[in-house]
Design a protein around this motif. Structure first.
Motif, PDB file in Angstrom:
ATOM      1  N   ARG A   1       7.244  11.453  14.057  1.00 24.49           N
ATOM      2  CA  ARG A   1       7.365  10.546  12.921  1.00 24.49           C
ATOM      3  C   ARG A   1       6.877   9.140  13.267  1.00 24.49           C
ATOM      4  NH1 ARG A   1      10.160  12.737   8.764  1.00 24.49           N
ATOM      5  NH2 ARG A   1      10.360  10.681   7.821  1.00 24.49           N
ATOM      6  N   LEU A   2       6.278   8.981  14.440  1.00 23.40           N
ATOM      7  CA  LEU A   2       5.853   7.655  14.879  1.00 23.40           C
ATOM      8  C   LEU A   2       4.877   7.018  13.903  1.00 23.40           C
ATOM      9  CD1 LEU A   2       5.679   5.394  17.051  1.00 23.40           C
ATOM     10  CD2 LEU A   2       3.791   6.691  18.055  1.00 23.40           C
ATOM     11  N   LEU A   3       3.891   7.773  13.432  1.00 18.76           N
ATOM     12  CA  LEU A   3       2.881   7.210  12.539  1.00 18.76           C
ATOM     13  C   LEU A   3       3.517   6.676  11.261  1.00 18.76           C
ATOM     14  CD1 LEU A   3      -0.083   6.690  11.816  1.00 18.76           C
ATOM     15  CD2 LEU A   3      -0.172   9.023  10.899  1.00 18.76           C
ATOM     16  N   GLY A   4       4.290   7.513  10.592  1.00 22.20           N
ATOM     17  CA  GLY A   4       4.904   7.084   9.340  1.00 22.20           C
ATOM     18  C   GLY A   4       5.885   5.943   9.522  1.00 22.20           C
ATOM     19  N   ASP A   5       6.705   6.000  10.550  1.00 23.31           N
ATOM     20  CA  ASP A   5       7.683   4.939  10.796  1.00 23.31           C
ATOM     21  C   ASP A   5       6.997   3.604  11.053  1.00 23.31           C
ATOM     22  OD1 ASP A   5       9.657   6.815  10.488  1.00 23.31           O
ATOM     23  OD2 ASP A   5      10.100   7.021  12.634  1.00 23.31           O
ATOM     24  N   THR A   6       5.914   3.622  11.824  1.00 16.30           N
ATOM     25  CA  THR A   6       5.211   2.378  12.146  1.00 16.30           C
ATOM     26  C   THR A   6       4.511   1.811  10.915  1.00 16.30           C
ATOM     27  OG1 THR A   6       4.869   3.169  14.397  1.00 16.30           O
ATOM     28  CG2 THR A   6       3.525   1.306  13.683  1.00 16.30           C
ATOM     29  N   LEU A   7       3.902   2.673  10.103  1.00 12.55           N
ATOM     30  CA  LEU A   7       3.231   2.196   8.886  1.00 12.55           C
ATOM     31  C   LEU A   7       4.243   1.603   7.904  1.00 12.55           C
ATOM     32  CD1 LEU A   7       0.640   5.077   8.370  1.00 12.55           C
ATOM     33  CD2 LEU A   7       0.250   2.824   9.378  1.00 12.55           C
ATOM     34  N   ARG A   8       5.445   2.154   7.858  1.00 13.88           N
ATOM     35  CA  ARG A   8       6.500   1.560   7.022  1.00 13.88           C
ATOM     36  C   ARG A   8       6.857   0.158   7.523  1.00 13.88           C
ATOM     37  NH1 ARG A   8       9.039   6.852   7.017  1.00 13.88           N
ATOM     38  NH2 ARG A   8       8.833   7.785   4.944  1.00 13.88           N
ATOM     39  N   GLU A   9       6.971   0.022   8.845  1.00 11.97           N
ATOM     40  CA  GLU A   9       7.279  -1.289   9.419  1.00 11.97           C
ATOM     41  C   GLU A   9       6.201  -2.320   9.084  1.00 11.97           C
ATOM     42  OE1 GLU A   9       7.675  -0.527  13.554  1.00 11.97           O
ATOM     43  OE2 GLU A   9       9.578   0.570  13.360  1.00 11.97           O
ATOM     44  N   ARG A  10       4.995  -1.846   8.839  1.00 13.70           N
ATOM     45  CA  ARG A  10       3.881  -2.739   8.519  1.00 13.70           C
ATOM     46  C   ARG A  10       3.708  -2.954   7.018  1.00 13.70           C
ATOM     47  NH1 ARG A  10      -0.464  -0.422  13.072  1.00 13.70           N
ATOM     48  NH2 ARG A  10       0.820  -0.993  14.879  1.00 13.70           N
ATOM     49  N   GLY A  11       4.687  -2.465   6.223  1.00 16.69           N
ATOM     50  CA  GLY A  11       4.717  -2.792   4.804  1.00 16.69           C
ATOM     51  C   GLY A  11       4.346  -1.689   3.853  1.00 16.69           C
ATOM     52  N   ALA A  12       3.964  -0.513   4.333  1.00 19.88           N
ATOM     53  CA  ALA A  12       3.502   0.562   3.455  1.00 19.88           C
ATOM     54  C   ALA A  12       4.665   1.404   2.944  1.00 19.88           C
ATOM     55  CB  ALA A  12       2.506   1.454   4.187  1.00 19.88           C
ATOM     56  N   ALA A  13       4.465   2.007   1.765  1.00 19.21           N
ATOM     57  CA  ALA A  13       5.375   3.028   1.245  1.00 19.21           C
ATOM     58  C   ALA A  13       4.805   4.376   1.647  1.00 19.21           C
ATOM     59  CB  ALA A  13       5.492   2.920  -0.265  1.00 19.21           C
ATOM     60  N   VAL A  14       5.502   5.092   2.528  1.00 15.42           N
ATOM     61  CA  VAL A  14       4.958   6.286   3.176  1.00 15.42           C
ATOM     62  C   VAL A  14       5.589   7.556   2.610  1.00 15.42           C
ATOM     63  CG1 VAL A  14       4.705   7.509   5.374  1.00 15.42           C
ATOM     64  CG2 VAL A  14       4.497   5.007   5.298  1.00 15.42           C
TER      65      VAL A  14
ATOM     66  N   LYS B   1       0.820  -1.197   0.000  1.00 13.98           N
ATOM     67  CA  LYS B   1       0.000   0.000   0.000  1.00 13.98           C
ATOM     68  C   LYS B   1       0.863   1.260   0.000  1.00 13.98           C
ATOM     69  CE  LYS B   1      -4.018  -2.070   0.356  1.00 13.98           C
ATOM     70  NZ  LYS B   1      -5.021  -1.988  -0.741  1.00 13.98           N
ATOM     71  N   GLN B   2       0.359   2.299  -0.660  1.00 16.78           N
ATOM     72  CA  GLN B   2       0.970   3.618  -0.559  1.00 16.78           C
ATOM     73  C   GLN B   2       0.203   4.432   0.477  1.00 16.78           C
ATOM     74  OE1 GLN B   2       2.505   5.610  -4.243  1.00 16.78           O
ATOM     75  NE2 GLN B   2       1.156   4.140  -5.267  1.00 16.78           N
ATOM     76  N   VAL B   3       0.950   5.180   1.271  1.00 17.73           N
ATOM     77  CA  VAL B   3       0.361   6.000   2.318  1.00 17.73           C
ATOM     78  C   VAL B   3       0.819   7.439   2.138  1.00 17.73           C
ATOM     79  CG1 VAL B   3       0.419   6.526   4.789  1.00 17.73           C
ATOM     80  CG2 VAL B   3       0.081   4.172   4.039  1.00 17.73           C
ATOM     81  N   LEU B   4      -0.139   8.356   2.148  1.00 21.28           N
ATOM     82  CA  LEU B   4       0.147   9.781   2.056  1.00 21.28           C
ATOM     83  C   LEU B   4      -0.282  10.424   3.374  1.00 21.28           C
ATOM     84  CD1 LEU B   4       1.194  11.800  -0.089  1.00 21.28           C
ATOM     85  CD2 LEU B   4      -1.189  12.254  -0.661  1.00 21.28           C
ATOM     86  N   ILE B   5       0.654  11.074   4.072  1.00 19.64           N
ATOM     87  CA  ILE B   5       0.362  11.716   5.358  1.00 19.64           C
ATOM     88  C   ILE B   5       0.392  13.231   5.161  1.00 19.64           C
ATOM     89  CG2 ILE B   5       1.125  12.043   7.741  1.00 19.64           C
ATOM     90  CD1 ILE B   5       2.309   9.253   7.677  1.00 19.64           C
ATOM     91  N   LEU B   6      -0.765  13.859   5.363  1.00 14.09           N
ATOM     92  CA  LEU B   6      -0.903  15.302   5.195  1.00 14.09           C
ATOM     93  C   LEU B   6      -0.771  15.963   6.559  1.00 14.09           C
ATOM     94  CD1 LEU B   6      -3.954  15.395   2.732  1.00 14.09           C
ATOM     95  CD2 LEU B   6      -1.525  14.978   2.255  1.00 14.09           C
ATOM     96  N   ARG B   7       0.205  16.850   6.692  1.00 16.96           N
ATOM     97  CA  ARG B   7       0.502  17.419   8.005  1.00 16.96           C
ATOM     98  C   ARG B   7       1.180  18.778   7.847  1.00 16.96           C
ATOM     99  NH1 ARG B   7       5.894  14.536  10.500  1.00 16.96           N
ATOM    100  NH2 ARG B   7       7.344  15.214   8.890  1.00 16.96           N
ATOM    101  N   GLY B   8       1.629  19.344   8.962  1.00 15.76           N
ATOM    102  CA  GLY B   8       2.408  20.568   8.935  1.00 15.76           C
ATOM    103  C   GLY B   8       3.892  20.250   8.897  1.00 15.76           C
ATOM    104  N   ASN B   9       4.717  21.279   9.016  1.00 16.57           N
ATOM    105  CA  ASN B   9       6.162  21.068   9.022  1.00 16.57           C
ATOM    106  C   ASN B   9       6.593  20.422  10.340  1.00 16.57           C
ATOM    107  OD1 ASN B   9       5.285  23.693  10.027  1.00 16.57           O
ATOM    108  ND2 ASN B   9       7.435  24.116  10.449  1.00 16.57           N
TER     109      ASN B   9
END
Length: 248
Positions: A141-154, A129-137
């Protein structure tokens, strides 16, 4: 007890107006301003290139507002073939309401932090899966790092930039103390640290740390305890309704 609301405009102004309507004395002193983020121009094309079932995460109402503005300017609507997630109720409802197709948005109930969002069953295995995280500057990074560990391209997309609002620490602290401020509303760790640093040592020990602090998560409460606050109240979410319940 006068209430000082530090959350940014427009949510901070709205909260102050609601408190005053309830007969409370409240002031607004936003600690952060917002401007458009550097990734906004390429966001519409990126969204359109995602595949069926790919995931989009919005981490604040500001992410939603800035992203929707650029989508509207491009004459585009939010793709309906994607899975949308939000950090909490306020950001989830903002995306649901602002999108012309009333997108279904999944968000956790209760504590509005990445750890709670990551507990959702649908986010446990994300291979391919591809994951797009919309946020501020910046930010965690916990969300993105964990989703990568679960197989996603973040990929992170900076929809807005936060910048501090500057005050004269001595002058502002004296003014707040004279105004009888003894309840503080702070809605992010960044703003909590900024407030702590803004107030000089004398006012910090004699006034600031003696105030009742209202925050929006247990994580913020722990940070506040580490900084020296002892009277802390935790709202059950980050929206103004939850803050009103605590402040009443």
């Amino acid at each position: 007890m006068t209430i000082l609301v530090t959350r940014p405009t427009p949510a901070g102004e709205c909260l102050v107006n609601r408190l005053r309507a309830l007969g409370r004395v409240a002031y607004h002193a936003p600690l952060i301003d917002f401007t458009p983020g550097c990734d906004l121009p390429k966001l519409p094309q990126t969204l359109l290139q995602l595949n069926i079932g790919d995931l989009v995460f919005v981490l604040s109402q500001h992410s939603v507002n800035y992203a929707d503005s650029v989508m509207g300017s491009a004459g585009l609507t939010w793709p309906t073939h994607l899975a949308y997630y939000a950090i909490g109720r306020a950001s989830g409802l903002a995306l649901h309401r602002i999108s012309s197709s009333s997108l279904p948005v999944v968000y956790p109930h209760g504590c509005e932090i990445s750890e709670t969002l990551l507990m959702l069953p649908a986010l446990q295995k994300l291979d391919g899966k591809q994951v797009l995280i919309l946020r501020g500057n910046g930010g965690r990074r916990l969300l993105g790092d964990t989703l990568r560990e679960r197989g996603a391209a973040v990929s992170y997309y900076e929809c807005y930039q936060r910048s501090p609002v500057y005050y004269d620490g001595n002058e502002q602290s004296a003014h707040w103390q004279r105004a009888g401020v003894y309840t503080l509303v702070v809605t992010s760790g960044e703003m909590l640290q900024q407030l702590y640093t803004l107030v000089p040592d004398y006012y910090r020990s004699s006034w600031l740390l003696r105030c009742c602090l209202v925050v929006v998560s247990e994580r913020l409460a722990t940070l506040a305890q580490d900084l020296g606050w002892s009277t802390i109240r935790v709202a059950d979410s980050a929206d103004n309704d939850a803050l009103i319940r605590v402040l009443k």
